[in-house]
Scaffold this motif. Structure first.
Motif, PDB file in Angstrom:
ATOM      1  N   UNK A  98      83.316 -23.357  10.822  1.00 45.07           N
ATOM      2  CA  UNK A  98      83.621 -23.591  10.218  1.00 45.07           C
ATOM      3  C   UNK A  98      83.585 -25.564  10.450  1.00 45.07           C
ATOM      4  N   UNK A  99      83.381 -25.788  12.010  1.00 40.99           N
ATOM      5  CA  UNK A  99      82.422 -27.157  12.550  1.00 40.99           C
ATOM      6  C   UNK A  99      80.811 -27.474  11.701  1.00 40.99           C
ATOM      7  N   UNK A 100      79.992 -26.588  11.954  1.00 35.45           N
ATOM      8  CA  UNK A 100      79.168 -26.803  11.317  1.00 35.45           C
ATOM      9  C   UNK A 100      78.212 -25.326  10.100  1.00 35.45           C
ATOM     10  N   UNK A 101      77.030 -25.666   9.972  1.00 38.72           N
ATOM     11  CA  UNK A 101      75.999 -24.761   9.443  1.00 38.72           C
ATOM     12  C   UNK A 101      74.865 -25.019   9.760  1.00 38.72           C
ATOM     13  N   UNK A 102      74.145 -23.977  10.226  1.00 38.40           N
ATOM     14  CA  UNK A 102      72.727 -24.038  10.865  1.00 38.40           C
ATOM     15  C   UNK A 102      71.724 -23.129  10.296  1.00 38.40           C
ATOM     16  N   UNK A 103      70.370 -23.769  10.049  1.00 37.78           N
ATOM     17  CA  UNK A 103      69.359 -22.438   9.765  1.00 37.78           C
ATOM     18  C   UNK A 103      67.934 -22.477  11.314  1.00 37.78           C
ATOM     19  N   UNK A 104      67.854 -21.768  11.011  1.00 43.71           N
ATOM     20  CA  UNK A 104      66.101 -21.316  12.151  1.00 43.71           C
ATOM     21  C   UNK A 104      65.249 -20.846  11.526  1.00 43.71           C
ATOM     22  N   UNK A 105      64.349 -21.216  11.416  1.00 47.57           N
ATOM     23  CA  UNK A 105      63.340 -20.628  10.503  1.00 47.57           C
ATOM     24  C   UNK A 105      62.463 -20.631  11.685  1.00 47.57           C
ATOM     25  N   UNK A 151      41.211 -24.437  11.758  1.00 47.14           N
ATOM     26  CA  UNK A 151      39.911 -24.689  11.743  1.00 47.14           C
ATOM     27  C   UNK A 151      39.423 -24.695  13.300  1.00 47.14           C
ATOM     28  N   UNK A 152      40.285 -24.543  13.524  1.00 46.18           N
ATOM     29  CA  UNK A 152      40.162 -23.998  15.809  1.00 46.18           C
ATOM     30  C   UNK A 152      40.551 -22.703  15.538  1.00 46.18           C
ATOM     31  N   UNK A 153      40.415 -22.417  15.087  1.00 47.95           N
ATOM     32  CA  UNK A 153      40.208 -20.724  14.985  1.00 47.95           C
ATOM     33  C   UNK A 153      41.706 -20.382  15.888  1.00 47.95           C
ATOM     34  N   UNK A 154      42.743 -21.208  15.542  1.00 54.73           N
ATOM     35  CA  UNK A 154      43.754 -20.507  16.028  1.00 54.73           C
ATOM     36  C   UNK A 154      45.134 -20.518  15.735  1.00 54.73           C
ATOM     37  N   UNK A 155      45.757 -19.387  15.608  1.00 53.54           N
ATOM     38  CA  UNK A 155      47.492 -19.689  14.917  1.00 53.54           C
ATOM     39  C   UNK A 155      48.729 -19.518  15.595  1.00 53.54           C
ATOM     40  N   UNK A 156      49.678 -20.038  14.898  1.00 58.45           N
ATOM     41  CA  UNK A 156      51.191 -20.237  15.453  1.00 58.45           C
ATOM     42  C   UNK A 156      51.426 -20.063  15.719  1.00 58.45           C
ATOM     43  N   UNK A 157      53.363 -19.982  15.867  1.00 60.10           N
ATOM     44  CA  UNK A 157      54.163 -19.825  15.780  1.00 60.10           C
ATOM     45  C   UNK A 157      54.909 -20.964  15.520  1.00 60.10           C
ATOM     46  N   UNK A 158      56.516 -21.489  14.886  1.00 61.44           N
ATOM     47  CA  UNK A 158      56.768 -22.408  14.765  1.00 61.44           C
ATOM     48  C   UNK A 158      58.299 -22.737  14.824  1.00 61.44           C
ATOM     49  N   UNK A 159      59.091 -22.530  15.324  1.00 62.85           N
ATOM     50  CA  UNK A 159      60.428 -22.411  15.567  1.00 62.85           C
ATOM     51  C   UNK A 159      61.143 -23.503  15.149  1.00 62.85           C
ATOM     52  N   UNK A 160      61.555 -23.329  14.005  1.00 62.84           N
ATOM     53  CA  UNK A 160      62.101 -25.334  13.354  1.00 62.84           C
ATOM     54  C   UNK A 160      64.104 -24.620  12.881  1.00 62.84           C
ATOM     55  N   UNK A 161      64.703 -25.877  13.172  1.00 64.73           N
ATOM     56  CA  UNK A 161      65.946 -25.639  13.736  1.00 64.73           C
ATOM     57  C   UNK A 161      66.629 -27.038  12.589  1.00 64.73           C
ATOM     58  N   UNK A 162      67.625 -26.401  11.905  1.00 60.70           N
ATOM     59  CA  UNK A 162      69.015 -27.813  10.785  1.00 60.70           C
ATOM     60  C   UNK A 162      69.915 -27.190  11.396  1.00 60.70           C
TER      61      UNK A 162
END
Length: 181
Positions: free
Chosen positions: A113-120, A129-140
């Motif tokens: 009731x106070x907010x909604x959030x999404x997490x990716x 290009x540097x041969x690296x893979x990443x995980x990104x954790x995002x919140x809105x």
């Protein structure tokens, strides 16, 4: 494993993330990226389950304090959400509801009731290009009222610490391998 693979770096919200346009207005938006080692899984749901099952003990203590306070305002507690997860055979990662999945991203979150959030949890399946893979954790977060805005004001600094801690801890323990997906 290099120290770089243990560093959670603040980044811009990835435009390719499904949550980048989740709400017309946001009261909090952040993203942290961490390098995945060679051979690590890029299955976003597997990685999300791993991250949230490996939290530091202090995070549980912090959540207990949060639950004590927010329960008095009639907001959902982590204990209530965990029970939903225990009763569900699908559709949740820990205390978070699954809102969507793709080969590179899982969208988690909750509405109250106070907010909604999404997490990716977004994985780069391709090496950069540097041969690296990443995980990104995002919140809105989108707040509905003053209670939501006050909540975010108080919680935001802790949220950032928890996200970074979760990513660093998962990296130190060792990411699930691609063969485990």
């Amino acid at each position: 494993m290099s120290t770089q693979q243990h560093r959670a770096t603040p980044v811009s919200l990835p435009p390719e993330s499904a949550i980048s346009g989740a709400y017309a207005t946001t009261n909090l938006a952040d993203a942290y990226s961490i390098e995945l080692p060679p051979g690590a899984s890029t299955n976003p749901e597997l990685l999300a389950r791993f991250i949230f099952s490996q939290q530091a003990p202090w995070v549980s203590s912090l959540m207990a304090v949060r639950d004590t306070v927010v329960g008095r305002f009639g907001l959902k507690t982590a204990k209530q959400l965990a029970l939903l997860g225990a009763e569900s055979t699908t559709g949740r990662v820990g205390i978070f509801r699954i809102y969507g999945t793709s080969p590179t991203e899982v969208i988690l979150g909750e509405d109250d009731k106070h907010l909604d959030f999404r997490l990716s949890v977004l994985c780069s399946n391709q090496s950069s290009a540097g041969g690296k893979r990443h995980l990104t954790l995002s919140t809105v977060v989108h707040c509905h009222n003053r209670l939501g805005r006050l909540y975010i004001l108080v919680i935001a600094p802790f949220h950032r610490l928890v996200v970074q801690s979760n990513l660093r801890r998962a990296a130190r323990i060792g990411w699930p391998m691609a063969t485990e997906a």
